[in-house]
Scaffold this motif. Structure first.
Motif, PDB file in Angstrom:
ATOM      1  N   TRP A 138       0.865  -1.255  -0.099  1.00  0.00           N
ATOM      2  CA  TRP A 138       0.086  -0.025   0.176  1.00  0.00           C
ATOM      3  C   TRP A 138       0.723   1.240   0.015  1.00  0.00           C
ATOM      4  CZ3 TRP A 138      -5.400  -0.968   0.841  1.00  0.00           C
ATOM      5  CH2 TRP A 138      -5.698  -2.185   1.373  1.00  0.00           C
ATOM      6  N   MET A 139       0.315   2.371  -0.521  1.00  0.00           N
ATOM      7  CA  MET A 139       1.016   3.635  -0.766  1.00  0.00           C
ATOM      8  C   MET A 139       0.483   4.885   0.131  1.00  0.00           C
ATOM      9  SD  MET A 139       3.581   2.798  -3.082  1.00  0.00           S
ATOM     10  CE  MET A 139       3.861   1.245  -2.395  1.00  0.00           C
ATOM     11  N   CYS A 140       1.490   5.581   0.959  1.00  0.00           N
ATOM     12  CA  CYS A 140       0.742   6.624   1.374  1.00  0.00           C
ATOM     13  C   CYS A 140       2.217   7.330   2.196  1.00  0.00           C
ATOM     14  CB  CYS A 140      -0.183   6.552   2.590  1.00  0.00           C
ATOM     15  SG  CYS A 140       0.571   5.744   4.004  1.00  0.00           S
ATOM     16  N   ILE A 141       2.077   8.612   2.746  1.00  0.00           N
ATOM     17  CA  ILE A 141       2.605   9.300   3.670  1.00  0.00           C
ATOM     18  C   ILE A 141       2.329   8.824   5.000  1.00  0.00           C
ATOM     19  CG2 ILE A 141       1.871  11.479   3.245  1.00  0.00           C
ATOM     20  CD1 ILE A 141       4.771  12.558   4.227  1.00  0.00           C
ATOM     21  N   ASN A 142       3.029   8.433   5.981  1.00  0.00           N
ATOM     22  CA  ASN A 142       2.242   7.716   7.318  1.00  0.00           C
ATOM     23  C   ASN A 142       1.812   9.254   8.024  1.00  0.00           C
ATOM     24  OD1 ASN A 142       4.650   8.630   9.275  1.00  0.00           O
ATOM     25  ND2 ASN A 142       5.598   7.551   7.168  1.00  0.00           N
ATOM     26  N   ALA A 143       1.149   8.897   9.019  1.00  0.00           N
ATOM     27  CA  ALA A 143       0.660   9.768   9.930  1.00  0.00           C
ATOM     28  C   ALA A 143       1.684  10.625  10.859  1.00  0.00           C
ATOM     29  CB  ALA A 143      -0.385   9.274  11.074  1.00  0.00           C
ATOM     30  N   LYS A 144       2.787   9.897  11.173  1.00  0.00           N
ATOM     31  CA  LYS A 144       3.908  10.744  11.674  1.00  0.00           C
ATOM     32  C   LYS A 144       4.645  11.648  11.083  1.00  0.00           C
ATOM     33  CE  LYS A 144       7.528   9.461  15.094  1.00  0.00           C
ATOM     34  NZ  LYS A 144       6.823  10.167  16.215  1.00  0.00           N
ATOM     35  N   GLU A 145       4.789  11.483   9.752  1.00  0.00           N
ATOM     36  CA  GLU A 145       5.509  12.535   8.825  1.00  0.00           C
ATOM     37  C   GLU A 145       4.366  13.482   8.273  1.00  0.00           C
ATOM     38  OE1 GLU A 145       7.939   9.042   7.576  1.00  0.00           O
ATOM     39  OE2 GLU A 145       9.274  10.710   6.587  1.00  0.00           O
ATOM     40  N   ALA A 146       2.945  13.035   8.471  1.00  0.00           N
ATOM     41  CA  ALA A 146       1.994  13.845   7.922  1.00  0.00           C
ATOM     42  C   ALA A 146       1.998  15.328   8.505  1.00  0.00           C
ATOM     43  CB  ALA A 146       0.762  13.251   8.009  1.00  0.00           C
ATOM     44  N   GLU A 147       2.763  15.179   9.624  1.00  0.00           N
ATOM     45  CA  GLU A 147       2.866  16.757  10.451  1.00  0.00           C
ATOM     46  C   GLU A 147       3.566  17.796   9.275  1.00  0.00           C
ATOM     47  OE1 GLU A 147       1.590  19.042  12.907  1.00  0.00           O
ATOM     48  OE2 GLU A 147       1.333  16.822  13.373  1.00  0.00           O
ATOM     49  N   ASN A 148       4.313  17.417   8.452  1.00  0.00           N
ATOM     50  CA  ASN A 148       4.595  18.230   7.411  1.00  0.00           C
ATOM     51  C   ASN A 148       3.745  18.440   6.217  1.00  0.00           C
ATOM     52  OD1 ASN A 148       6.225  19.371   5.340  1.00  0.00           O
ATOM     53  ND2 ASN A 148       8.179  18.400   5.915  1.00  0.00           N
ATOM     54  N   VAL A 149       2.753  19.021   6.203  1.00  0.00           N
ATOM     55  CA  VAL A 149       1.971  19.041   5.266  1.00  0.00           C
ATOM     56  C   VAL A 149       2.227  19.390   3.808  1.00  0.00           C
ATOM     57  CG1 VAL A 149      -0.318  20.281   4.527  1.00  0.00           C
ATOM     58  CG2 VAL A 149       0.189  20.021   7.013  1.00  0.00           C
ATOM     59  N   LYS A 150       3.344  20.166   3.620  1.00  0.00           N
ATOM     60  CA  LYS A 150       3.827  20.517   2.401  1.00  0.00           C
ATOM     61  C   LYS A 150       4.453  19.332   1.734  1.00  0.00           C
ATOM     62  CE  LYS A 150       7.628  23.526   0.111  1.00  0.00           C
ATOM     63  NZ  LYS A 150       8.304  22.340  -0.440  1.00  0.00           N
ATOM     64  N   LEU A 151       5.472  18.608   2.632  1.00  0.00           N
ATOM     65  CA  LEU A 151       5.951  17.376   2.028  1.00  0.00           C
ATOM     66  C   LEU A 151       4.790  16.245   1.604  1.00  0.00           C
ATOM     67  CD1 LEU A 151       8.413  15.322   1.325  1.00  0.00           C
ATOM     68  CD2 LEU A 151       8.627  14.948   3.761  1.00  0.00           C
ATOM     69  N   GLY A 162      -2.404   3.311   2.046  1.00  0.00           N
ATOM     70  CA  GLY A 162      -2.496   3.072   3.304  1.00  0.00           C
ATOM     71  C   GLY A 162      -0.993   2.788   3.911  1.00  0.00           C
ATOM     72  N   GLU A 163      -0.833   2.912   5.187  1.00  0.00           N
ATOM     73  CA  GLU A 163      -1.527   3.020   6.350  1.00  0.00           C
ATOM     74  C   GLU A 163      -1.721   4.354   6.604  1.00  0.00           C
ATOM     75  OE1 GLU A 163      -0.234   1.532  10.146  1.00  0.00           O
ATOM     76  OE2 GLU A 163       1.557   0.660   9.137  1.00  0.00           O
ATOM     77  N   GLU A 177      -9.680   3.975  -5.148  1.00  0.00           N
ATOM     78  CA  GLU A 177      -8.751   2.857  -4.379  1.00  0.00           C
ATOM     79  C   GLU A 177      -9.203   2.372  -2.789  1.00  0.00           C
ATOM     80  OE1 GLU A 177      -5.922   2.260  -5.734  1.00  0.00           O
ATOM     81  OE2 GLU A 177      -5.758   3.777  -7.044  1.00  0.00           O
ATOM     82  N   GLN A 178      -8.853   1.091  -2.677  1.00  0.00           N
ATOM     83  CA  GLN A 178      -8.996   0.657  -1.097  1.00  0.00           C
ATOM     84  C   GLN A 178      -8.269   1.365  -0.285  1.00  0.00           C
ATOM     85  OE1 GLN A 178      -9.056  -3.854  -2.003  1.00  0.00           O
ATOM     86  NE2 GLN A 178     -10.628  -3.178  -0.290  1.00  0.00           N
ATOM     87  N   ILE A 179      -8.597   1.358   1.049  1.00  0.00           N
ATOM     88  CA  ILE A 179      -7.823   2.336   2.074  1.00  0.00           C
ATOM     89  C   ILE A 179      -7.778   1.466   3.396  1.00  0.00           C
ATOM     90  CG2 ILE A 179      -8.312   4.174   3.520  1.00  0.00           C
ATOM     91  CD1 ILE A 179     -10.377   5.131   1.419  1.00  0.00           C
ATOM     92  N   LEU A 180      -6.402   1.556   3.774  1.00  0.00           N
ATOM     93  CA  LEU A 180      -5.766   0.718   5.073  1.00  0.00           C
ATOM     94  C   LEU A 180      -5.601   1.599   5.860  1.00  0.00           C
ATOM     95  CD1 LEU A 180      -3.818  -2.490   5.113  1.00  0.00           C
ATOM     96  CD2 LEU A 180      -3.266  -0.585   6.673  1.00  0.00           C
ATOM     97  N   ILE A 181      -6.004   1.768   7.277  1.00  0.00           N
ATOM     98  CA  ILE A 181      -6.103   2.805   8.180  1.00  0.00           C
ATOM     99  C   ILE A 181      -5.258   2.396   9.488  1.00  0.00           C
ATOM    100  CG2 ILE A 181      -7.175   4.525   9.766  1.00  0.00           C
ATOM    101  CD1 ILE A 181      -9.280   4.488   7.444  1.00  0.00           C
ATOM    102  N   HIS A 182      -4.132   3.288   9.729  1.00  0.00           N
ATOM    103  CA  HIS A 182      -3.653   2.964  11.357  1.00  0.00           C
ATOM    104  C   HIS A 182      -4.274   4.049  12.248  1.00  0.00           C
ATOM    105  CE1 HIS A 182      -0.213   3.533  13.986  1.00  0.00           C
ATOM    106  NE2 HIS A 182      -0.643   4.804  14.354  1.00  0.00           N
TER     107      HIS A 182
END
Lengths: 85, 278
Positions: free
Chosen positions: B71-84, B105-106, B132-137
């Motif tokens: 699954w592809m995403c940017i995880n919640a921890k690094e999501a604090e950087n909205v620009k990236l 996900g996730e 797309e399907q979604i997988l959530i942390h």
């Protein structure tokens, strides 16, 4: 809810020693806290721990769920409005 | 018993772990994108990680006849950087059509912040637009109830999402009901310390039934046990549950959920009915 294959006496026979060991661990940890220098009496986590112990004695309650909620942050239903999301 | 681990971070594990999993009966795994233990500095850091997930990990798994999905995403921890995060979300379509990529996900929340929520919503938008399907942390410990409630709020507010194509992972006793009642799939993650144990996962199966419920190891770079699903299988057997019920949770359910993804080209092991797939 699914039917549980084991009877209550069978579960007790199987799990008794494990439950006993877990209660002993808790007792020893609380003793350790009392023996150590300093005080944690006013630490809010101690209040949570004692509330958790009380929750274990409740009859007919979903104890695991109740203990989880005791150790959870509160949820504000209006969070999206507050953050304008 | 054959099983599928629907959430395990094999980039953090050794090749020996692949071999052990195969010997324990694992036939396939799905690996969500996650935090590497440090914040990556650029979108190219994520592009390289996604290449690893889509090329080398399937190859390593294949050495032991395991099928690897991701699954592809940017995880919640690094999501604090909205620009990236926005740069990564814009780059993700390069990978979403690749073989073995099951969806987005996730994604999720970590500290339940506004920035994490913004990036979560933008991931949902990408998933909805592309089907797309979604997988959530969901967050751990004291943040879990609040964070899972916020996540369910955001999912239910987006009318474009099909709830039966969303998997919400790391559910525990106080969050599993809200996830299942809204029609989502729920994953119970087993850890050796501090979080859900195999015995408590069996309790949740007994309380809520096996529909839309899965169990995973999340095996990652922290204290975790990649063979936790076999531990669950053993706990179910010791409690007297039939093999058919166990197989539904550890094999049939992952196959049913993942089969909704266009890139789930799964070959059942010999002897397993293809009918298990929808």
């Amino acid at each position: 809810m699914l039917p549980i294959p084991l009877t209550a006496p069978q579960i007790l026979n199987r799990d008794f020693l494990e439950v006993r060991a877990k209660i002993l661990e808790l007792a020893a940890c609380l003793d350790r806290l009392e023996r150590a220098d300093g005080s944690v009496t006013d630490d809010p986590r101690m209040k949570q721990i004692h509330q958790g112990l009380t929750a274990l004695d409740a009859v007919g309650a979903k104890r695991a769920e109740q203990v989880q909620l005791l150790f959870s942050l509160p949820y504000d239903e209006a969070w999206r409005k507050k953050w304008e999301l | 018993m054959y099983y599928i681990d629907p959430h395990i971070h094999m980039v953090s594990r050794t090749t020996d772990d692949y071999e052990t999993l195969a010997k324990m009966g694992c036939v396939a795994m799905s690996e969500p994108a996650f935090w590497a233990g440090y914040d990556r500095g650029s979108v190219d850091g994520f592009r390289d990680y996604f290449r690893q997930l889509t090329s080398f990990e399937p190859k390593r798994a294949g050495w032991y006849h395991l099928q690897h999905f991701t699954w592809m995403c940017i995880n919640a921890k690094e999501a604090e950087n909205v620009k990236l995060s926005r740069e990564v979300i814009a780059m993700m379509p390069e990978f979403l059509d690749m073989p073995g990529v099951l969806g987005v996900g996730e994604i999720g929340l970590n500290k339940n912040t506004k920035n994490e929520s913004i990036v979560f919503l933008e991931h949902l938008d990408l998933a909805a637009k592309r089907g797309e399907q979604i997988l959530i942390h969901t967050p751990h410990l004291e943040d879990k109830f609040k964070g899972t409630s916020m996540i369910v709020d955001m999912l239910c507010d987006d009318r474009r999402l099909q709830h039966d194509r969303v998997l919400v992972d790391h559910v525990e006793e106080h969050t599993v009901r809200m996830v299942l009642e809204e029609g989502f799939w729920a994953g119970m993650t087993l850890y050796p310390v501090s979080k859900c144990t195999p015995e408590r996962a069996v309790d949740m199966v007994e309380l809520y039934g096996p529909e839309r419920l899965m169990v995973n190891s999340a095996g990652d770079w922290g204290p975790s046990k990649p063979t936790a699903v076999p531990d669950f299988i053993m706990a179910m057997r010791r409690r007297g549950h039939p093999e058919s019920l166990i197989r539904k949770i550890v094999y049939d359910n992952p196959v049913e959920f993942f089969s909704q993804s266009r890139n789930f080209n799964f070959t059942p092991p010999e002897g397993m009915p293809v009918a298990a797939m929808k």
